[in-house]
Design an enzyme around this catalytic site. Structure first.
Site, PDB file in Angstrom:
ATOM      1  N   ASP A 194     -49.055   4.799 -19.557  1.00  0.00           N
ATOM      2  CA  ASP A 194     -48.436   3.636 -18.908  1.00  0.00           C
ATOM      3  C   ASP A 194     -49.183   3.354 -17.611  1.00  0.00           C
ATOM      4  O   ASP A 194     -49.941   4.185 -17.136  1.00  0.00           O
ATOM      5  CB  ASP A 194     -46.976   3.971 -18.587  1.00  0.00           C
ATOM      6  CG  ASP A 194     -46.892   5.198 -17.686  1.00  0.00           C
ATOM      7  OD1 ASP A 194     -46.962   5.038 -16.462  1.00  0.00           O
ATOM      8  OD2 ASP A 194     -46.807   6.341 -18.203  1.00  0.00           O
ATOM      9  N   ASP A 196     -47.834   3.093 -14.664  1.00  0.00           N
ATOM     10  CA  ASP A 196     -46.914   3.434 -13.589  1.00  0.00           C
ATOM     11  C   ASP A 196     -46.205   2.145 -13.145  1.00  0.00           C
ATOM     12  O   ASP A 196     -45.567   1.519 -13.998  1.00  0.00           O
ATOM     13  CB  ASP A 196     -47.672   4.150 -12.458  1.00  0.00           C
ATOM     14  CG  ASP A 196     -46.749   4.963 -11.577  1.00  0.00           C
ATOM     15  OD1 ASP A 196     -45.785   5.540 -12.112  1.00  0.00           O
ATOM     16  OD2 ASP A 196     -46.968   5.027 -10.359  1.00  0.00           O
TER      17      ASP A 196
HETATM   18  N1  LIG Z   1     -46.089   6.974 -14.491  1.00  0.00           N
HETATM   19  C1  LIG Z   1     -45.934   8.290 -14.556  1.00  0.00           C
HETATM   20  N2  LIG Z   1     -45.694   9.013 -13.427  1.00  0.00           N
HETATM   21  C2  LIG Z   1     -45.558  10.353 -13.495  1.00  0.00           C
HETATM   22  N3  LIG Z   1     -45.604  11.056 -14.626  1.00  0.00           N
HETATM   23  C3  LIG Z   1     -45.827  10.382 -15.760  1.00  0.00           C
HETATM   24  N4  LIG Z   1     -45.943  10.806 -17.030  1.00  0.00           N
HETATM   25  C4  LIG Z   1     -46.165   9.736 -17.805  1.00  0.00           C
HETATM   26  N5  LIG Z   1     -46.216   8.595 -17.069  1.00  0.00           N
HETATM   27  C5  LIG Z   1     -45.999   8.980 -15.781  1.00  0.00           C
END
Ligand SMILES: Nc1ncnc2[nH]cnc12
Ligand SMILES: CSC[C@H]1O[C@H](OP(=O)(O)O)[C@H](O)[C@@H]1O
Length: 272
Positions: A194, A196
């Site tokens: 992703d 974030d």
């Molecule tokens: N955006 C994110 N922040 C922290 N850990 C994660 N694991 C998967 N996506 C994450």
């Protein structure tokens, strides 16, 4: 001096067992640092034995800060593991990385809050290992945040701009530090899941999104584990395997017998 390579795999979010491999045994171990996250599954991949441990336990019961990293590394050490492949789901912090891409970070930036026991030393024995390069391979910075809540947009921008992070996760620490203290080679395999919450055109991270990407990538993750198991050399003389040789500063004469006993599996060869 070279050692026979014994591979351990730590599975992250979405990876609680390795499908389609021959299981040889299940090890329920205890350690001086408590019980590990779950039983360790000993499997055969080709000619190699692989010890698999799901970091969050089967069913994903443990938060990042609850993962008993000292017990996990100690239990793998008891089984003779000296090379760890640590698999993690990560947020992506750079435009060029796409969801589903696999990244092998070579640096780790610590943004945990110091509540996770992160050393085997202490209580009568002081030691300091070197961590300039914390992993065994190359490819960008993994920012380890405390969690479990995901980052704010301000934090996400800060990690991109100030740290130049490639990926963000919550679990590589203290795991990687402890693996170094336990004289293991440690490689991180991050799946970008992703963006974030920094990206203007992409969705903000959700657990569903993370799991969907991991699900779509599960065959690739399994293939990489098989390739690593197949291609890893039989012997290694990497300096990680002697990382504690000159780390202990405490005069052996004043190390309490309990401390020697607690650290026997890790440092018996240096303390006797
Ligand atoms: N955006 C994110 N922040 C922290 N850990 C994660 N694991 C998967 N996506 C994450
Ligand atoms: C399920 S999203 C957040 C969760 O996923 C990552 O876990 P792991 O590194 O064990 O794959 C991240 O670090 C968080 O623990």
């Amino acid at each position: 001096m070279s050692q026979s390579v014994v591979l351990g795999v730590i599975g992250g979010s979405g990876l609680y067992h390795i499908e389609g491999v021959e299981t040889v045994a299940e090890h329920r171990l205890d350690t001086p640092f408590g019980a590990p996250s779950d039983a360790i599954v000993e499997a055969r991949i080709g000619d190699r034995t692989v010890h698999f441990l799901p970091r969050h336990g089967r069913g994903h019961r443990l938060l990042p800060a609850e993962v008993p990293a000292r017990a996990n590394i100690h239990a793998l050490k008891q089984l003779g593991v000296n090379h760890v492949l640590a698999i993690s789901a990560c947020g992506i912090m750079q435009e060029a990385i796409r969801p589903g891409d696999m990244i092998v970070p070579d640096q780790i930036f610590d943004r945990t809050r110091g509540q996770r026991p992160s050393t085997f030393f202490g209580d009568g024995i002081a030691g300091h290992v070197i961590r300039r390069v914390p992993t065994s391979t190359r490819g960008g910075t993994y920012l380890c945040m405390e969690g479990p809540a995901f980052s704010t947009r301000a934090e996400s921008h800060f990690y991109r701009n100030a740290v130049d992070a490639a990926v963000i996760g919550m679990t590589a620490l203290p795991e990687a530090k402890l693996a170094r203290e336990a004289e293991m080679c440690y490689a991180l395999l991050a799946t970008g899941t992703d963006y974030d919450c920094w990206h203007e055109e992409e969705e903000d991270v959700t657990v569903d999104q993370v799991l969907a990407v991991l699900q779509a990538n599960s065959a690739l993750a399994k293939q990489i584990v098989s390739e690593v198991a197949t291609r890893l050399s039989a012997e290694s003389a990497c300096p990680c395997l002697r990382a504690a040789e000159r780390a202990i500063i405490t005069d052996p004469a004043v190390i309490p017998p309990e401390a020697k006993e607690r650290l026997r599996v890790l440092y018996g060869k240096y303390l006797d």
